[in-house]
Design a protein around this motif. Structure first.
Motif, PDB file in Angstrom:
ATOM      1  N   THR A   1      45.325  17.265  -8.760  1.00  0.00           N
ATOM      2  CA  THR A   1      45.054  18.232  -7.702  1.00  0.00           C
ATOM      3  C   THR A   1      43.659  17.995  -7.155  1.00  0.00           C
ATOM      4  O   THR A   1      42.764  17.532  -7.868  1.00  0.00           O
ATOM      5  CB  THR A   1      45.169  19.675  -8.231  1.00  0.00           C
ATOM      6  N   ILE A   2      43.489  18.290  -5.886  1.00  0.00           N
ATOM      7  CA  ILE A   2      42.192  18.012  -5.268  1.00  0.00           C
ATOM      8  C   ILE A   2      41.412  19.270  -4.923  1.00  0.00           C
ATOM      9  O   ILE A   2      40.292  19.182  -4.428  1.00  0.00           O
ATOM     10  CB  ILE A   2      42.328  17.122  -4.010  1.00  0.00           C
ATOM     11  N   ASP A   3      42.002  20.435  -5.186  1.00  0.00           N
ATOM     12  CA  ASP A   3      41.239  21.637  -4.886  1.00  0.00           C
ATOM     13  C   ASP A   3      40.034  21.718  -5.824  1.00  0.00           C
ATOM     14  O   ASP A   3      40.107  21.348  -6.984  1.00  0.00           O
ATOM     15  CB  ASP A   3      42.118  22.890  -5.000  1.00  0.00           C
ATOM     16  N   MET A   4      38.935  22.119  -5.286  1.00  0.00           N
ATOM     17  CA  MET A   4      37.709  22.331  -6.052  1.00  0.00           C
ATOM     18  C   MET A   4      36.978  21.043  -6.470  1.00  0.00           C
ATOM     19  O   MET A   4      36.152  21.082  -7.355  1.00  0.00           O
ATOM     20  CB  MET A   4      37.967  23.196  -7.281  1.00  0.00           C
ATOM     21  N   LEU A   5      37.280  19.904  -5.858  1.00  0.00           N
ATOM     22  CA  LEU A   5      36.490  18.702  -6.137  1.00  0.00           C
ATOM     23  C   LEU A   5      35.201  18.802  -5.331  1.00  0.00           C
ATOM     24  O   LEU A   5      35.225  18.857  -4.106  1.00  0.00           O
ATOM     25  CB  LEU A   5      37.258  17.434  -5.760  1.00  0.00           C
ATOM     26  N   LYS A   6      34.071  18.805  -6.020  1.00  0.00           N
ATOM     27  CA  LYS A   6      32.774  18.980  -5.373  1.00  0.00           C
ATOM     28  C   LYS A   6      32.147  17.664  -4.935  1.00  0.00           C
ATOM     29  O   LYS A   6      31.215  17.660  -4.132  1.00  0.00           O
ATOM     30  CB  LYS A   6      31.811  19.695  -6.323  1.00  0.00           C
ATOM     31  N   ASN A   7      32.622  16.551  -5.508  1.00  0.00           N
ATOM     32  CA  ASN A   7      31.983  15.261  -5.283  1.00  0.00           C
ATOM     33  C   ASN A   7      33.002  14.245  -4.786  1.00  0.00           C
ATOM     34  O   ASN A   7      33.683  13.596  -5.573  1.00  0.00           O
ATOM     35  CB  ASN A   7      31.329  14.769  -6.574  1.00  0.00           C
ATOM     36  N   VAL A   8      33.093  14.133  -3.471  1.00  0.00           N
ATOM     37  CA  VAL A   8      34.064  13.264  -2.805  1.00  0.00           C
ATOM     38  C   VAL A   8      33.310  12.317  -1.885  1.00  0.00           C
ATOM     39  O   VAL A   8      32.350  12.717  -1.216  1.00  0.00           O
ATOM     40  CB  VAL A   8      35.071  14.121  -1.993  1.00  0.00           C
ATOM     41  N   VAL A   9      33.770  11.073  -1.840  1.00  0.00           N
ATOM     42  CA  VAL A   9      33.236  10.091  -0.894  1.00  0.00           C
ATOM     43  C   VAL A   9      34.377   9.633   0.002  1.00  0.00           C
ATOM     44  O   VAL A   9      35.459   9.280  -0.484  1.00  0.00           O
ATOM     45  CB  VAL A   9      32.607   8.886  -1.627  1.00  0.00           C
TER      46      VAL A   9
END
Length: 150
Positions: free
Chosen positions: A41-49
Motif C-alpha cells: 500500500t502506498i498511503d502514508m509513504l513520506k519519502n517518495v522520489v
C-alpha cells in the motif's frame, strides 16, 4: 535529462506510476500477486522520489521506516520504454541519500526472483542478499537484500 523530485505518496504522478507497477507485477507474479500486494500500500509513504523526463513521470521509488536504523525500499518502477538508461539506479541512489540524511544506517528490500532486472540492479548497486525477513520468511519467490549506507 531526468529530474528527480522528492515528494510523498499523495503525489498524483507517483500514484499513476504505481498503477503501472501493480499491473506489471500482477503479470509477473501471477497468482502470488495478491499475497505481495497486501504489503505494498502506498498511503502514508513520506519519502517518495519521482523521476521526470521533460516533465513526464517515468520512474519512481520510495522508502519507509522498517526499524529505528533501517529504511525499506518500496515501489521501485521505471516505465518499460525508459529502462536500461540508469534511471532506477538514480532513484535508488536518491532514496539511499535521503535515508542517510534522515539518520538511517541501512536499507533493506524484497523483490521477486522473477524480476531478474531488479535483482541485477540491486546487486550492481551494492546490495547483499540476506535471509528473507518479516512477511517474506518462507516465501519461495522472494529474495531480500540489504545495503549499509555510508
Amino acid at each position: 535529462m531526468i529530474t528527480l523530485t522528492r515528494t510523498d505518496s499523495s503525489n498524483p504522478d507517483f500514484m499513476a506510476l504505481v498503477k503501472l507497477l501493480d499491473a506489471y507485477l500482477a503479470e509477473k507474479d501471477g497468482q502470488a500477486h495478491e499475497y505481495y500486494n497486501q504489503f505494498n500500500t502506498i498511503d502514508m509513504l513520506k519519502n517518495v522520489v519521482v523521476g521526470y523526463e521533460n516533465d513526464i513521470p517515468v520512474t519512481c521509488g520510495a522508502i519507509k521506516e522498517f526499524d529505528s536504523d533501517t529504511m525499506e525500499v518500496k515501489r521501485m518502477f521505471t516505465k518499460p520504454e525508459f529502462r536500461g538508461n540508469g534511471l532506477a539506479s538514480g532513484v535508488l541512489s536518491e532514496l539511499e541519500d535521503w535515508a542517510a540524511e534522515l539518520g538511517y544506517e541501512k536499507c533493506i528490500l524484497e523483490t521477486g526472483k522473477r524480476q531478474v532486472e531488479a535483482v541485477a540492479l540491486y546487486k550492481k548497486k551494492g546490495y547483499a542478499t540476506i535471509p528473507n525477513y518479516a512477511q517474506y520468511i518462507g516465501i519461495e519467490n522472494s529474495v531480500c537484500f540489504e545495503k549499509v549506507l555510508k
